[in-house]
Scaffold this motif. Structure first.
Motif, mmCIF file in Angstrom:
data_model
loop_
_atom_site.group_PDB
_atom_site.id
_atom_site.type_symbol
_atom_site.label_atom_id
_atom_site.label_comp_id
_atom_site.label_asym_id
_atom_site.label_seq_id
_atom_site.Cartn_x
_atom_site.Cartn_y
_atom_site.Cartn_z
ATOM 1 N N GLU A 134 6.808 6.950 -2.288
ATOM 2 C CA GLU A 134 7.442 6.420 -1.078
ATOM 3 C C GLU A 134 8.480 5.342 -1.402
ATOM 4 N N ILE A 135 8.125 4.412 -2.319
ATOM 5 C CA ILE A 135 9.098 3.349 -2.603
ATOM 6 C C ILE A 135 10.254 3.877 -3.469
ATOM 7 N N ILE A 136 9.971 4.831 -4.351
ATOM 8 C CA ILE A 136 11.067 5.418 -5.139
ATOM 9 C C ILE A 136 12.018 6.173 -4.209
ATOM 10 N N ALA A 137 11.470 6.885 -3.231
ATOM 11 C CA ALA A 137 12.312 7.626 -2.289
ATOM 12 C C ALA A 137 13.203 6.678 -1.493
ATOM 13 N N LYS A 138 12.651 5.540 -1.082
ATOM 14 C CA LYS A 138 13.454 4.566 -0.318
ATOM 15 C C LYS A 138 14.589 4.005 -1.182
ATOM 16 N N VAL A 191 -1.733 -1.605 -5.676
ATOM 17 C CA VAL A 191 -2.735 -0.582 -6.008
ATOM 18 C C VAL A 191 -3.041 -0.678 -7.509
ATOM 19 N N PRO A 192 -3.861 -1.684 -7.902
ATOM 20 C CA PRO A 192 -4.135 -1.855 -9.338
ATOM 21 C C PRO A 192 -4.771 -0.599 -9.935
ATOM 22 N N SER A 193 -4.427 -0.328 -11.181
ATOM 23 C CA SER A 193 -4.991 0.832 -11.871
ATOM 24 C C SER A 193 -6.497 0.673 -12.008
ATOM 25 N N TYR A 228 13.098 5.028 -10.530
ATOM 26 C CA TYR A 228 11.753 4.672 -11.011
ATOM 27 C C TYR A 228 11.126 3.682 -10.041
ATOM 28 N N GLY A 229 9.817 3.707 -9.969
ATOM 29 C CA GLY A 229 9.089 2.688 -9.218
ATOM 30 C C GLY A 229 7.615 2.778 -9.520
ATOM 31 N N SER A 230 6.914 1.676 -9.228
ATOM 32 C CA SER A 230 5.467 1.677 -9.392
ATOM 33 C C SER A 230 4.867 0.571 -8.524
ATOM 34 N N GLY A 253 0.796 -1.233 0.000
ATOM 35 C CA GLY A 253 0.000 0.000 0.000
ATOM 36 C C GLY A 253 0.820 1.271 0.000
ATOM 37 N N ALA A 254 2.148 1.152 0.048
ATOM 38 C CA ALA A 254 2.989 2.347 -0.054
ATOM 39 C C ALA A 254 2.781 3.006 -1.413
#
Lengths: 134, 386
Positions: free
Chosen positions: B29-33, B117-119, B110-112, B24-25
């Motif tokens: 948030e995950i790109i920053a990490k 969180v499906p589109s 990059y991250g997604s 759920g991030a």
């Protein structure tokens, strides 16, 4: 300076898409032909991708084509249909589909003839199979 | 005259975050990490970063949003969308920026999170509306799968490539993934499993297609001299190439020849190396046909011989050529755009940090990214030395 007769060619910007589909709706399959280099192209553009000329005319291709590649889409609801890349006799390639045939019997190299399908969401250029090999 | 970048820039630190299911991030948030990990692993602080390159499948403002999030005020930034190939194409952009003095340290990130969180269908419709393809859309291709399926069908027709050979690409990827604790799918996979999986767009089944997972990655590029001061094992960039010939599959001239034939030739020429010099190879395997096409176009085998080349375990662990040693997009993970993970795996192999899947004596690596529907092709050649 352009040499094209814009009003005659009817290639006003940015109406290429409207022009193509309006023509199909009238039962006519037309794509751009370049008067300068005498080559056809698809999808319709405001200048020729082969020679950069704006001297374009909408013309009717013969409707003869062959299948360059094909895939059968399997939808989760069980629906199946062919999505093909079709090479027109005049040169251009386009995405299309085959009507009146089991999608799994559609083969690369089959000889086609164009037809215009009228669907709820608009006219669609499609093809029927007229022979097995070119 | 093209000025060579050979040996003039190097990759410092790398970072990964949110792999598989990010719980759920958000994407930021995950790109920053991942970015923070990459910057710290580079011996730098975030305030040292003066160049940033990132792109998004959704937001055209992405590089400004990420720079804002990370507190970076860049003197150079870029956010050009080359689809999944972006982060290898970005190596060339970063190198040009550094070598022309626009900045010193470039963060590529990059991250997604499409798994957690499906589109929404609304978002997918919006993406389609922003990149209209009115001459393909009415035929309802299930893209991107159908476009690659058309390429696979043509390759099979023209060269006798078989579904079994396609399946062997997925089997080899899974065997590598089994040795990678970060890989999303690590269980056994057989050729029969691939062939009998649900058909999506013939000839490709769901196991011929990459995963849909979360994940973020980042790496830092600097000029070679500061890189040597900052990091014990900088990974040198010896060559880059990037080419795109079409956007839509119906505009691809020959479905069996990709622009990798140009990007690869450019990268090898700059590096002064050839395919047989490569110790490990990381190829964007969005679909099983991809490595077959790229091995041919990059010169690892002749055109049409990719099918036999990938079969019988030749690209699997213990085979002649180690390909996609992290498990690839097919088994490691695939968050929308993947090529940043190719770079990170190559760097991990060259630093001898790949654990059980480590390729002995890996000193050179080729990374190759693909974007769109075989549309954009970017190649880079990396090495432990210059």
């Amino acid at each position: 300076m352009t040499t094209g007769d814009e009003s005659k060619a009817g290639l006003s910007v940015p109406a290429q898409e409207a022009r193509y589909f309006e023509s199909l709706a009238k039962g006519v399959f037309e794509i751009p032909f370049c008067v300068n280099c005498e080559r056809w192209h698809f999808f319709p553009r405001t200048c020729c991708p082969h020679c950069d000329s704006e001297h374009l005319e909408w013309r009717r291709p013969s409707g003869d084509a062959t299948i360059y590649s094909t895939t059968t889409v399997h939808k989760p609801n069980g629906e199946r249909y062919a999505v093909c890349l079709v090479d027109l006799a005049e040169g251009p390639r386009m995405m299309s589909t085959i009507v009146q045939a089991d999608p799994d019997r559609v083969r690369i190299g089959q000889v086609l003839r164009s037809t215009i399908e009228v669907r709820d969401d608009g006219p669609l250029l499609a093809f029927t199979i007229v022979g097995d090999q070119a | 005259m093209r000025e060579s970048i050979r040996g003039k820039v190097a990759i410092l630190g790398t970072g990964l975050a949110g792999l598989g299911h990010a719980g759920g991030a958000t994407e930021q948030e995950i790109i920053a990490k991942a970015s923070r990990a990459a910057v710290h692993d580079s011996g730098l602080r975030m305030s040292d970063i003066d160049g940033i390159i990132t792109s998004s499948l959704t937001s055209p403002w992405w590089v400004m949003r990420m720079a804002e999030y990370l507190g970076i005020r860049p003197t150079f930034s870029d956010s050009t969308m080359f689809g999944g190939s972006s982060f290898i194409a970005d190596i060339q952009i970063a190198a040009m920026a550094i070598l022309s003095g626009r900045c010193r340290h470039v963060l590529v990130c990059y991250g997604s999170n499409p798994r957690s969180v499906p589109s929404s269908s609304k978002l997918n419709e919006m993406r389609a509306a922003l990149d209209p393809q009115p001459y393909e859309h009415p035929y309802k291709p299930f893209n991107p799968v159908s476009s690659y399926a058309l390429a696979a069908a043509r390759h099979m027709h023209q060269y006798g490539t078989t579904r079994e050979q396609l399946a062997d690409v997925a089997v080899a990827a899974r065997q590598w993934a089994a040795m990678n604790p970060d890989a999303f799918m690590r269980g056994p996979l057989t050729r029969q499993d691939v062939l009998q999986a649900k058909m999506v767009s013939s000839p490709l089944t769901v196991r011929d297609c990459c995963l849909v997972t979360d994940g973020a990655g980042a790496f830092v590029l600097s000029a070679t001299a500061p890189a040597r001061d900052l990091h014990a094992t900088p990974i040198h960039v010896l060559g880059c190439g990037h080419a795109h010939w079409h956007r839509q599959i119906s505009c691809m001239e020959d479905l069996t020849v990709t622009a990798a034939s140009e990007s690869g030739a450019t990268a090898f020429a700059e590096a002064g190396l050839k395919p047989s010099d490569m110790d490990v190879v990381q190829l964007y395997d969005a679909f099983t046909i991809n490595p077959i096409l790229f091995l041919e176009d990059l010169g690892f085998c002749k055109k049409g011989e990719g099918g036999p080349f990938v079969s019988e375990g030749r690209i699997a662990p213990g085979g002649e050529l180690p390909v996609n040693t992290n498990g690839g997009g097919l088994s490691f993970g695939h968050p929308g755009m993947y090529s940043i993970f190719l770079v990170i795996e190559a760097v991990t192999q060259l630093r001898k940090q790949a654990g059980k899947r480590q390729v002995a004596g890996a000193e050179t690596a080729l990374v190759h990214g693909n974007g769109g529907v075989l549309s954009s092709q970017a190649t880079a050649i990396l090495s432990t030395g210059v």
